[in-house]
Write an enzyme that holds these catalytic residues in place. Sequence first.
Site, PDB file in Angstrom:
ATOM      1  CD  GLU A 414      -2.923  -1.356   0.677  1.00  7.21           C
ATOM      2  OE1 GLU A 414      -3.240  -0.233   0.172  1.00  7.21           O
ATOM      3  OE2 GLU A 414      -3.698  -2.558   0.666  1.00  7.21           O
TER       4      GLU A 414
HETATM    5  C1  FAD Z   1       3.539  -9.404   0.089  1.00  2.00           C
HETATM    6  C2  FAD Z   1       2.653  -8.133  -0.911  1.00  2.00           C
HETATM    7  C3  FAD Z   1       2.204  -8.206  -1.919  1.00  2.00           C
HETATM    8  C4  FAD Z   1       1.236  -7.480  -2.210  1.00  2.00           C
HETATM    9  N1  FAD Z   1       0.653  -7.273  -3.186  1.00  2.00           N
HETATM   10  C5  FAD Z   1      -0.008  -6.613  -3.714  1.00  2.00           C
HETATM   11  C6  FAD Z   1      -1.220  -6.533  -4.425  1.00  2.00           C
HETATM   12  O1  FAD Z   1      -1.969  -7.096  -4.783  1.00  2.00           O
HETATM   13  N2  FAD Z   1      -1.489  -5.640  -5.751  1.00  2.00           N
HETATM   14  C7  FAD Z   1      -0.636  -4.396  -6.517  1.00  2.00           C
HETATM   15  O2  FAD Z   1      -0.400  -3.969  -7.196  1.00  2.00           O
HETATM   16  N3  FAD Z   1       0.486  -5.046  -5.385  1.00  2.00           N
HETATM   17  C8  FAD Z   1       0.963  -5.422  -4.450  1.00  2.00           C
HETATM   18  N4  FAD Z   1       2.652  -5.301  -3.849  1.00  2.00           N
HETATM   19  C9  FAD Z   1       3.297  -4.954  -4.789  1.00  2.00           C
HETATM   20  C10 FAD Z   1       4.149  -3.559  -3.225  1.00  2.00           C
HETATM   21  O3  FAD Z   1       2.593  -2.660  -3.318  1.00  2.00           O
HETATM   22  C11 FAD Z   1       4.923  -3.425  -3.734  1.00  2.00           C
HETATM   23  O4  FAD Z   1       6.119  -3.977  -3.360  1.00  2.00           O
HETATM   24  C12 FAD Z   1       5.793  -1.761  -2.915  1.00  2.00           C
HETATM   25  O5  FAD Z   1       4.760  -0.823  -3.618  1.00  2.00           O
HETATM   26  C13 FAD Z   1       7.086  -1.307  -3.255  1.00  2.00           C
HETATM   27  O6  FAD Z   1       7.487  -1.529  -4.159  1.00  2.00           O
HETATM   28  P1  FAD Z   1       8.828  -2.447  -5.153  1.00  2.00           P
HETATM   29  O7  FAD Z   1       9.113  -3.665  -4.591  1.00  2.00           O
HETATM   30  O8  FAD Z   1       9.090  -2.930  -6.462  1.00  2.00           O
HETATM   31  O9  FAD Z   1       9.458  -1.311  -4.379  1.00  2.00           O
HETATM   32  P2  FAD Z   1      10.574  -0.442  -4.615  1.00  2.00           P
HETATM   33  O10 FAD Z   1       9.654   0.941  -5.380  1.00  2.00           O
HETATM   34  O11 FAD Z   1      11.453  -1.062  -5.648  1.00  2.00           O
HETATM   35  O12 FAD Z   1      11.419   0.300  -3.676  1.00  2.00           O
HETATM   36  C14 FAD Z   1      12.700  -0.631  -2.531  1.00  2.00           C
HETATM   37  C15 FAD Z   1      13.322   0.581  -1.737  1.00  2.00           C
HETATM   38  O13 FAD Z   1      13.618   2.105  -2.734  1.00  2.00           O
HETATM   39  C16 FAD Z   1      12.730   2.945  -1.920  1.00  2.00           C
HETATM   40  N5  FAD Z   1      12.112   3.656  -2.584  1.00  2.00           N
HETATM   41  C17 FAD Z   1      11.450   3.690  -3.694  1.00  2.00           C
HETATM   42  N6  FAD Z   1      11.453   4.998  -4.072  1.00  2.00           N
HETATM   43  C18 FAD Z   1      11.898   5.143  -4.083  1.00  2.00           C
HETATM   44  C19 FAD Z   1      11.483   7.423  -4.185  1.00  2.00           C
HETATM   45  N7  FAD Z   1      11.289   7.423  -4.844  1.00  2.00           N
HETATM   46  N8  FAD Z   1      11.829   7.551  -2.712  1.00  2.00           N
HETATM   47  C20 FAD Z   1      12.734   6.482  -2.131  1.00  2.00           C
HETATM   48  N9  FAD Z   1      12.282   5.638  -1.641  1.00  2.00           N
HETATM   49  C21 FAD Z   1      12.374   5.385  -2.731  1.00  2.00           C
HETATM   50  C22 FAD Z   1      11.196   2.307  -1.433  1.00  2.00           C
HETATM   51  O14 FAD Z   1      10.673   2.515   0.121  1.00  2.00           O
HETATM   52  C23 FAD Z   1      12.050   0.563  -0.650  1.00  2.00           C
HETATM   53  O15 FAD Z   1      12.289   0.806   0.381  1.00  2.00           O
HETATM   54  C24 FAD Z   1       2.793  -6.386  -3.035  1.00  2.00           C
HETATM   55  C25 FAD Z   1       3.759  -6.831  -2.574  1.00  2.00           C
HETATM   56  C26 FAD Z   1       3.970  -7.885  -1.357  1.00  2.00           C
HETATM   57  C27 FAD Z   1       5.211  -8.090  -0.962  1.00  2.00           C
END
Ligand code: FAD
Length: 606
Positions: A414
């Site tokens: 979220e």
């Molecule tokens: C168990 C699970 C269930 C999920 N369910 C859903 C679902 O139902 N539907 C769906 O669409 N998604 C879902 N997600 C996805 C989830 O919303 C994303 O994992 C989350 O938004 C983070 O994206 P990412 O994993 O690509 O991390 P990234 O965006 O790659 O982030 C990695 C790190 O970098 C930081 N970061 C990224 N961008 C910035 C920035 N601009 N400035 C500073 N820091 C930054 C983040 O805070 C994090 O610490 C789920 C994830 C998990 C693990």
Amino acid sequence: MSTQTDSNKKDLLRGGQFLVKETSAENVFTPEDFSDEQKMMRDSVQEFVNRELMPKREEFEKKNYELTEDLMKKAGEMGFLGVSVPEEYDGLGMGFVTTMLVVDYISGATGSFSTAFGAHSGIGTLPITLYGNEEQKKKYLPKLATGEWFGAYALTEPGAGSDANSGKTKAVLSEDGKFYNITGQKMWISNAGFCNMMIVFARIEDDKNITGFIVEYDSENPNGISLGEEEKKLGIHSSSTRQVFFNDTKVPVENMLSERGSGFKIAMNALNVGRIKLAGACLDAQRRSIDASVKYANDRVQFKTPIANFGAIQSKLAEMATSAYAGESASYRAAKDIEDRISIRQEEGNSHQEAELKGVEEYAIECSILKVAASEDLQNCTDEGIQIFGGMGFSADAPMESAWRDARITRIYEGTNEINRMLCVGMLVKKAMKGHVDLLGPATKVGEELTGIPSFDKPDYSELFAEEKEMVKKLKKVFLMVAGSAVQKFGPQLEDHQQLLLASADILIEIYMAESTILRTEKNVNRFGADSQKEQIAMSKLYLYHAVDTINQKAKEGIVSFAEGDEQRMMLMGLKRFTKYENHPNVVELRKTIAEKVISENKYPF
Ligand SMILES: Cc1cc2nc3c(=O)[nH]c(=O)nc-3n(C[C@H](O)[C@H](O)[C@H](O)COP(=O)(O)OP(=O)(O)OC[C@H]3O[C@@H](n4cnc5c(N)ncnc54)[C@H](O)[C@@H]3O)c2cc1C
């Protein structure tokens, strides 16, 4: 159902205005204000959780996805999946507070179920409730509200996580103009393994923004949709999480949600609701962790005495209870503000759909604040729970181990807590620029106060919370001083100063949480008497004490990062003045008072 009068509604603050306007205790909604109908709903959810979920906690650790699906069906039969779906689409059409209450109490047993519940009834259903046209609502909502069908929300992609609008999934209009062909890869999709439809976000041509679609999924007739294996996860073991691949998936044009290019807005608005509901989902998990921890502490004997008798353990129990109480106070305060804003908009002639959309959007700042605060409090609570259990805390045979692992995801999905921290400050600055929240006037006054001569009068703090409420006012000045100067200094480039934004967010979060906690207790003291609220008073004071410390530290970090010389000295002096207690709270005594109650009742009793 509403316990607030129309005059209360007139005083309703806009989102973010809590920072610059006073709220009276009578104007906040608290869990003690639940109507009889809401209490009945809470009891029936609790009964369901105790009967159906709690006995199966171990089974939930065994990656039993069918179990989650079966129990979601049962939740549907009980009406829990359709609480916020309007009655004309076979839902219960209940208000926002009741929706929060259901997600709160249904989420205490296991993160597997609470994730499935949230993904289905929140982000999986809401885009249709909020943005669907009449045909779409008629076709899908009754199925989703009753649990005949399950929903999922497919936004994230391998290359598009936090940067959600950067997805590569494509939607191409067919030659006859009747279908969009969707091709792409989605990742981390909750409920993917058993859903019947997904809200899918894809890009049409080279549009700047993505578009939302309702995509049906039938494994017998997959229409180009295939699923990856279940992800191997740290926690929420029985929540289905898979990749979803779309290969020329034909989606009728009438399944587009709202308009072309509005998908990012849909995704973000669904997430606003998702965020406050996620905060709700962290509350009962905290209560139940406290229940398990205090029971263990009362039973476990070391050095010939129950460990609950040790100050070290009492301190943990008191802190755990305090953060749960603060989370409840702030979550229900915000939920009722949203509910009231929705009803004001309806009175002004908005449809329910528009009113709900705008009502939640108004409080997006509070939604982000709550998501961050409640998820981190839950993590701390389960972590301290493990510590109270000692070696047993580390064992999968005791409840804290899975609670801790399940809690971890709430800081990531979220919108990660980093993203939500930056969002809440960014949104506040935007609101100020649009004139929705006047930050400039109050910030200028703080500037004048900094250069003026401080008053040396001894304030009269004899009334309950007089000093604490004054302190909250001063903490607001700290935010205005730090964030106000930062905005002046960096202008639009402020967003490049992330550490400063994060520090400002922490100040904002602590202010909202501390103020909500004090207002809840003050309201209850006014109606139930101070004697009945001894521990709640202690929790409010303890929460504020920590808030002051955090704010002091974060503000100092911010000030020295961008101010130098006289300006820095003046701001640091202001900070000292704005975080100074006349009468220091005796936190050791406060914790003792709180812990005694938790220990004697052998549960979270508030
Ligand atoms: C168990 C699970 C269930 C999920 N369910 C859903 C679902 O139902 N539907 C769906 O669409 N998604 C879902 N997600 C996805 C989830 O919303 C994303 O994992 C989350 O938004 C983070 O994206 P990412 O994993 O690509 O991390 P990234 O965006 O790659 O982030 C990695 C790190 O970098 C930081 N970061 C990224 N961008 C910035 C920035 N601009 N400035 C500073 N820091 C930054 C983040 O805070 C994090 O610490 C789920 C994830 C998990 C693990």
